[in-house]
Structures are given as structure tokens and as C-alpha cells.
Design an enzyme around this catalytic site. Sequence first.
Site, PDB file in Angstrom:
ATOM      1  N   TYR A  52       0.827  -1.205   0.000  1.00  0.00           N
ATOM      2  CA  TYR A  52       0.000   0.000   0.000  1.00  0.00           C
ATOM      3  C   TYR A  52       0.869   1.267   0.000  1.00  0.00           C
ATOM      4  O   TYR A  52       0.341   2.373  -0.178  1.00  0.00           O
ATOM      5  CB  TYR A  52      -0.938   0.037   1.214  1.00  0.00           C
ATOM      6  CG  TYR A  52      -1.958  -1.067   1.262  1.00  0.00           C
ATOM      7  CD1 TYR A  52      -2.228  -1.868   0.147  1.00  0.00           C
ATOM      8  CD2 TYR A  52      -2.660  -1.345   2.440  1.00  0.00           C
ATOM      9  CE1 TYR A  52      -3.165  -2.894   0.204  1.00  0.00           C
ATOM     10  CE2 TYR A  52      -3.603  -2.365   2.495  1.00  0.00           C
ATOM     11  CZ  TYR A  52      -3.843  -3.143   1.391  1.00  0.00           C
ATOM     12  OH  TYR A  52      -4.770  -4.160   1.454  1.00  0.00           O
ATOM     13  N   PRO A 215     -16.502  -6.135   2.391  1.00  0.00           N
ATOM     14  CA  PRO A 215     -17.712  -6.588   3.088  1.00  0.00           C
ATOM     15  C   PRO A 215     -18.965  -5.808   2.717  1.00  0.00           C
ATOM     16  O   PRO A 215     -20.069  -6.261   3.001  1.00  0.00           O
ATOM     17  CB  PRO A 215     -17.359  -6.392   4.564  1.00  0.00           C
ATOM     18  CG  PRO A 215     -16.397  -5.247   4.551  1.00  0.00           C
ATOM     19  CD  PRO A 215     -15.578  -5.440   3.298  1.00  0.00           C
TER      20      PRO A 215
END
Length: 320
Positions: A52, A215
Site C-alpha cells: 500500500y 464486506p
Amino acid sequence: MNLTAESHRIPLSNGNSIPLLGLVLCLIPLSLRSTHCGCNVGYRHFDGALVYFNEHEVGQAIREKIADGTVRREDIFYCGKLWNTFHPPELVRPALEKTLKALKLDYVDLYIIELPMAFKPGKAFYPKDQDGNYIYHHTDLCATWEALEACKDAGLVKSLGVSNFNRRQLELLLNKPGLKHKPVSNQVECHPYFTQPKLLEYCRHNDIVIVGYCPIGSSRDASWVNLKCPPLLDDEVLVSIGKKYNKSSAQVALRFNIQRGVVVIPKSFNPERIKHNFQIFDFSLTEEEMKAIEALNKNIRFVELLMWSDHPEYPFHDEY
């Protein structure tokens, strides 16, 4: 399960614990602000990765929130990840030490193999040949795992896990001769349109916690997202249940997973959305509502990683 905003940790098989709700920190320019915001709202679980390219900022934010008294180090649960170009055993500890140096922390709480697919080691994180094809590397997942075990024994990490592993790949590790530390978690895509029932059952049987990424679905970026999967948050069932509790479809989707013991790590850089996603501990879904959401499963992924589908260890060819 009595879950509260202050107390929503669940046990891991090695005696440690993990918060059921976390925050993915993969947005480079905004990671400092997002981590600050997350700590202030109540998040204690932060999901990061070397790839990242923002662990310096994340570590700075964590240290600042420790310094101002918002949190203690032991309150924070940081997950780091071993990238594909660091699978050879001799590169595992240097990769973890690179993460610790960027964070300026003595240890991470969880360190996971980000993908079971090894790439050619070197300076390039996404190595390609002159024709633009990815350059793969032989994967010996057991040898990589043994190097991770040594990192745990050295006190650099509290718990070890994996990500995007299918059953066969998990069994490679679980059946490894001389296994010292079993994987405590498997981070995979998991949401009401992709509920992962078989993998979830297998992992439960082996005391492995599922950590669910995407999610609440994903962006609609056609460059990497499977657009055949319809927008999750527009689903009528989720919207209808949300109206009953004065909650959004996103909050319902998050609540669904944590009620079945799946850790959720939504991604956001918007302070209001970060706060919104945390507000899932003041309502509870009924058994009928849980079943209605489970029935939404389409067994379809947002994240297919098709650009690497020819890798010998591509995990998604198997049923689960």
C-alpha cells in the site's frame, strides 16, 4: 455474542484476539487522516500492507494517537502483509522488518501472506517481461511459512495468517510436518453476495477466523472489479432490513458478517463514512433476517484477479 463498540474482539486459536471490525488503509494520500479518524471514532483494528506504500504515514498516525492518550499500543491491532515478491524464505524477515521500520513499531499483531502466488523477487512489486507479462516465481508455501514462524518466535509478530488461500492451500500448511504455528486467519472476499459458506465451515472446523474484505461490495472500477456482480448496497433485502432499524444497507451488510463471527474490514477515506461504518453495535439482526441475507448469496466475486489466473497457485480455480 454480546458485541459493543468498546468490546468486539473475538479469540484467535493461539490465545490472542482480533477486533471484529477494522479499517483498511490502502489510500496513500489520505492514510494519515484516515488512521487518526479511525482511532478517534473507536476503531482499533487497522489493516495495512507494504504494497500500500503508506505504512510510514499509518505508523505516524498510530504513534500520535498513542502520544495524545487516545489509545495504548496494546489496544491497537495492526495487520501487515507479505507481498508476492518476498516469498523466498530468506526475504520474509527483511520484508517484515521493512514494515516495522516504516511503522516504527516493535511488532505487528498479525502478519499474513497476502496471496499464495509468488512473483519474481526484485525491486519491482509487479515484475513484467518485455512483452508486458507478469513474471512469476516458484512458490513453496511451506518454506515461506517456516520463515514466518521464525519471525513469530523472534517476537516480531504476535499471530500469523494468510489471505486468499483456498482449502487446498490451507491444508498444505495445516499438514506441514513440524508445524509450529498454525494460521489463525484467512483474509478473503466475503459479503452477502459471496458468503463463502464452504470455506467458512472449513475454517471454523480448523479454528481459523475468516477476515472479510469488500464486506460492503466494491467500487465499480472496471479495470479490476467484476461488474457482473451487481451493486451490493442497492439490494432490496438489505435496504428493507435497514429501514426497520434506521440503518443503511452497508451497516446491515457489516452487521450480518460480524454476527456470524466474520471479521469485517471496510475501506473508506471519508470521515463520515468511517464513522458510519462503525455504528453497527446498537442493533442486532434476527435469525430470520440472517437467513434472508444468507439467501442473497450469488457465489460471485467482485475481485477475481484474472490478470494472474494463469499462475500455478491462482487460488480461485478451486470451488473453495
